[in-house]
Design a protein around this motif. Sequence first.
Motif, PDB file in Angstrom:
ATOM      1  N   SER A 104     -59.086  30.077 -32.078  1.00 22.27           N
ATOM      2  CA  SER A 104     -60.184  30.998 -32.419  1.00 22.27           C
ATOM      3  C   SER A 104     -61.273  31.021 -31.352  1.00 22.27           C
ATOM      4  N   CYS A 105     -61.311  30.002 -30.535  1.00 22.41           N
ATOM      5  CA  CYS A 105     -62.297  29.919 -29.443  1.00 22.41           C
ATOM      6  C   CYS A 105     -61.665  30.226 -28.089  1.00 22.41           C
ATOM      7  N   SER A 106     -60.501  30.889 -28.107  1.00 21.11           N
ATOM      8  CA  SER A 106     -59.769  31.245 -26.871  1.00 21.11           C
ATOM      9  C   SER A 106     -59.314  30.029 -26.088  1.00 21.11           C
ATOM     10  N   LYS A 107     -59.015  28.946 -26.792  1.00 22.20           N
ATOM     11  CA  LYS A 107     -58.577  27.721 -26.115  1.00 22.20           C
ATOM     12  C   LYS A 107     -57.085  27.530 -26.328  1.00 22.20           C
ATOM     13  N   PRO A 108     -56.328  27.382 -25.260  1.00 23.31           N
ATOM     14  CA  PRO A 108     -54.894  27.140 -25.380  1.00 23.31           C
ATOM     15  C   PRO A 108     -54.615  25.797 -26.060  1.00 23.31           C
ATOM     16  N   VAL A 109     -53.404  25.659 -26.580  1.00 21.00           N
ATOM     17  CA  VAL A 109     -53.033  24.425 -27.257  1.00 21.00           C
ATOM     18  C   VAL A 109     -51.749  23.851 -26.658  1.00 21.00           C
ATOM     19  N   LEU A 110     -51.717  22.537 -26.615  1.00 17.89           N
ATOM     20  CA  LEU A 110     -50.530  21.806 -26.194  1.00 17.89           C
ATOM     21  C   LEU A 110     -50.122  20.948 -27.378  1.00 17.89           C
ATOM     22  N   THR A 111     -48.953  21.225 -27.920  1.00 17.38           N
ATOM     23  CA  THR A 111     -48.532  20.521 -29.122  1.00 17.38           C
ATOM     24  C   THR A 111     -47.016  20.391 -29.149  1.00 17.38           C
ATOM     25  N   THR A 112     -46.503  19.921 -30.279  1.00 17.81           N
ATOM     26  CA  THR A 112     -45.067  19.687 -30.407  1.00 17.81           C
ATOM     27  C   THR A 112     -44.426  20.698 -31.344  1.00 17.81           C
ATOM     28  N   ASN A 113     -43.109  20.718 -31.298  1.00 18.99           N
ATOM     29  CA  ASN A 113     -42.357  21.587 -32.193  1.00 18.99           C
ATOM     30  C   ASN A 113     -42.289  21.022 -33.613  1.00 18.99           C
ATOM     31  N   LYS A 114     -43.059  19.998 -33.890  1.00 12.44           N
ATOM     32  CA  LYS A 114     -43.158  19.421 -35.234  1.00 12.44           C
ATOM     33  C   LYS A 114     -44.384  19.948 -35.969  1.00 12.44           C
ATOM     34  N   VAL A 115     -45.107  20.865 -35.339  1.00  6.16           N
ATOM     35  CA  VAL A 115     -46.269  21.515 -35.954  1.00  6.16           C
ATOM     36  C   VAL A 115     -45.806  22.895 -36.408  1.00  6.16           C
ATOM     37  N   TYR A 124     -46.890  34.056 -28.682  1.00  6.44           N
ATOM     38  CA  TYR A 124     -48.063  34.640 -28.033  1.00  6.44           C
ATOM     39  C   TYR A 124     -48.371  34.013 -26.675  1.00  6.44           C
ATOM     40  N   LYS A 125     -47.560  33.053 -26.280  1.00  2.00           N
ATOM     41  CA  LYS A 125     -47.794  32.352 -25.003  1.00  2.00           C
ATOM     42  C   LYS A 125     -49.240  31.855 -24.942  1.00  2.00           C
ATOM     43  N   SER A 126     -49.646  31.196 -26.039  1.00  2.00           N
ATOM     44  CA  SER A 126     -51.027  30.710 -26.156  1.00  2.00           C
ATOM     45  C   SER A 126     -51.119  29.197 -25.977  1.00  2.00           C
ATOM     46  N   GLY A 127     -50.104  28.623 -25.375  1.00  2.00           N
ATOM     47  CA  GLY A 127     -50.081  27.192 -25.127  1.00  2.00           C
ATOM     48  C   GLY A 127     -48.681  26.761 -24.775  1.00  2.00           C
ATOM     49  N   PHE A 128     -48.474  25.454 -24.804  1.00  2.00           N
ATOM     50  CA  PHE A 128     -47.174  24.897 -24.462  1.00  2.00           C
ATOM     51  C   PHE A 128     -46.688  23.999 -25.593  1.00  2.00           C
ATOM     52  N   ILE A 129     -45.383  24.042 -25.813  1.00  2.00           N
ATOM     53  CA  ILE A 129     -44.765  23.280 -26.892  1.00  2.00           C
ATOM     54  C   ILE A 129     -43.783  22.278 -26.291  1.00  2.00           C
ATOM     55  N   SER A 130     -43.823  21.062 -26.831  1.00  2.00           N
ATOM     56  CA  SER A 130     -42.897  20.022 -26.386  1.00  2.00           C
ATOM     57  C   SER A 130     -42.173  19.442 -27.594  1.00  2.00           C
TER      58      SER A 130
END
Length: 183
Positions: A104-115, A124-130
């Motif tokens: 919501s604050c235009s900040k990308p996210v780096l998280t896992t495929n468990k979320v 949306y290509k709004s971050g990276f998933i591992s």
Amino acid sequence: KLKKKKFLLYLGRFHEKKGCEILIRAVKKLSDKKITYNILMVGPNNNYKEKLMALSKSYKLEEYIHWSNMLLNNLKWGAISASNGMVLSSHGENFGVSLVESLSCSKPVLTTNKVNIYKEILKYKSGFISKNNVNSFFSILKKYNNLNKNQLIKLSKNSLKCFNDNFNLSSNKRNFGNYLKKN
């Protein structure tokens, strides 16, 4: 310590399921390279947080990983706004509130495929998933670390679009309700 430094934010409670040890170990691997971003770990104190702080110290990561108690209201939103993105190396999340707040604050996210919202982040290509392991999370930290200014701007724009299209209650009450029902 973080004034005028770039940082990624972990915001939440400290619990084994959050996978914070993955993040710390991934930062350790990255510290052998040139690290562009510090990590700010924010959450209430407990025994697990103390173990994580000890792990970070044992890896000599005090220069890269910083700790804060829980932040509420304006302080929380200030930390999100000042950050360069959100990290959550979780072993499992039903939703990921802090990730949505970051989007919501235009900040990308780096998280896992468990979320459970990882598919929207990918779409949306709004971050990276591992995957939820050290090597995989290291790879997305490294990838984010190497982005240029234009790539970061695009990721930020994508983050806000992801939020508005999927999670903004003002414009998506029906869609959001349907999302919650199916998850």
